[in-house]
Design a protein around this motif. Structure first.
Motif, short mmCIF file in Angstrom:
data_model
loop_
_atom_site.label_atom_id
_atom_site.label_comp_id
_atom_site.label_asym_id
_atom_site.label_seq_id
_atom_site.Cartn_x
_atom_site.Cartn_y
_atom_site.Cartn_z
N VAL A 119 0.84 -1.19 0.00
CA VAL A 119 0.00 0.00 0.00
C VAL A 119 0.88 1.24 0.00
N PHE A 120 0.67 2.12 -0.97
CA PHE A 120 1.43 3.35 -1.10
C PHE A 120 0.65 4.52 -0.50
N ASP A 121 1.38 5.38 0.22
CA ASP A 121 0.78 6.62 0.70
C ASP A 121 0.69 7.67 -0.40
N ALA A 122 1.64 7.67 -1.31
CA ALA A 122 1.69 8.68 -2.37
C ALA A 122 0.46 8.57 -3.26
N PRO A 123 -0.18 9.69 -3.56
CA PRO A 123 -1.42 9.63 -4.35
C PRO A 123 -1.21 9.23 -5.80
#
Length: 344
Positions: free
Chosen positions: A281-285
């Motif tokens: 899961v990436f935090d970056a949009p």
């Protein structure tokens, strides 16, 4: 001792990926390759126009390709991986099963048959026991297990991570790589500087296969999940990696932060080809992206990101390598599950 395996449809795009993954596999030994009548009798090096991003394995290159017929495959081959066109697989795969072979198939035929397990091992490994029903009903000594469509396999693990919140409605829009159509599937003049907002038959696969994968097996019968799924499928000019935009409505309130936590914590499975972490899961949009993230977990992981709450639920993006996680790697993983569960 390694299990002797064969590849049906070995010269095609997925067949080549299968060989790339199987050749170094410690549990499997490639012992048979089949293809069309035009390729039968040639060495694999002569028959295959090799396009995978690693050299053709030396110990496979000199294997003589046989016709795709049970009579042409040695009896001591315990497991067959099928990457046949569905129009061919519909007739050929049952013939191999009747002859006693166990088939782990990537082909789309029979995925929705009541007695054929459609399996993502990390999601619904227990569905494999549907093979007992299959063998009883069909009288086969062999067996047939399927992995889902490459676009279905991308978003279903992320949904599986959220099922405890009660899935009600899912909308998914896919941005699918050209390799999903095969080497000759989309011409360069069609796809360069373009996007094609339709892939024939693909929407139905996402809408039906996902409900079967998320269903419940009671030991005798499989009931499908009641979630409503609608899909729109698009072909874009990336080579590998299907990116998908997903909107989910759940019965219970679900924040973006909690959904990210559930996805990141969703368990893998103790099989060689399953990644240590199934969902990254990436935090970056602006992630995941095909070129940057398709090879996570050696191409077997799913990436998710852009999680945000909407007025009706949740929206996020997800990505998987379509010819590895979505096709050849999925079949190999199902083969490992068959071995682990004593079906070989």
């Amino acid at each position: 001792m390694a299990v002797r395996v064969g590849v049906l449809g070995a010269t095609g795009a997925v067949g080549q990926r299968l060989i790339q993954l199987l050749d170094p596999h410690p549990e499997f030994e490639i012992a048979a390759l089949t293809a069309s009548e035009d390729s039968a009798g040639k060495t694999y090096r002569q028959a295959a126009k090799w396009r995978v991003d690693s050299p053709i394995p030396d110990d496979v290159a000199d294997i003589t390709v046989s016709a795709t017929d049970p009579a042409e495959v040695p009896d001591d081959v315990d497991l067959l991986f099928s990457s046949l066109p569905s129009s061919v697989g519909a007739d050929v795969e049952p013939a191999f099963c009747e002859a006693g072979y166990v088939v782990s198939s990537n082909s789309s035929n029979a995925r929705m048959a009541d007695d054929v397990p459609l399996v993502i091992p990390e999601v619904n490994a227990e569905h494999l026991d549907l093979l007992e029903v299959q063998r009883d009903e069909r009288g086969w000594d062999g067996a047939l297990v399927k992995n889902p469509n490459c676009s279905t396999i991308t978003f279903v693990p992320t949904l599986a991570a959220l099922t405890e919140y009660g899935l009600e409605t899912v909308h998914v829009a896919t941005l699918q790589a050209v390799s999903g159509a095969g080497y000759d599937g989309v011409s360069s003049m069609e796809i360069i500087d373009n996007a094609i907002p339709h892939i024939g038959g693909e929407e139905d696969k996402l809408e039906t296969e996902s409900r079967k994968l998320l269903g419940e097996f009671d030991g005798a019968e499989l009931s499908h999940n009641e979630v409503t799924v609608s899909a729109s499928c698009n072909r874009i000019p990336t080579i590998d990696g299907h990116l998908e935009n997903v909107w989910v409505e759940t019965e219970e309130d679900l924040s973006a932060a909690k959904a990210a936590e559930e996805m990141a914590a969703y368990p893998s499975i103790d099989l060689r080809s399953s990644p240590d972490q199934l969902i990254h899961v990436f935090d970056a949009p602006d992630r995941p992206q095909p070129r940057l993230d398709r090879t996570l977990g050696d191409g077997m992981a799913v990436a998710a990101g852009g999680l945000q709450e909407t007025p009706d639920g949740l929206q996020y993006n997800c990505l998987a390598h379509n010819t590895i996680r979505g096709a050849a790697g999925a079949s190999v993983l199902n083969g490992e599950l068959l071995l682990e569960n004593g079906y070989l």
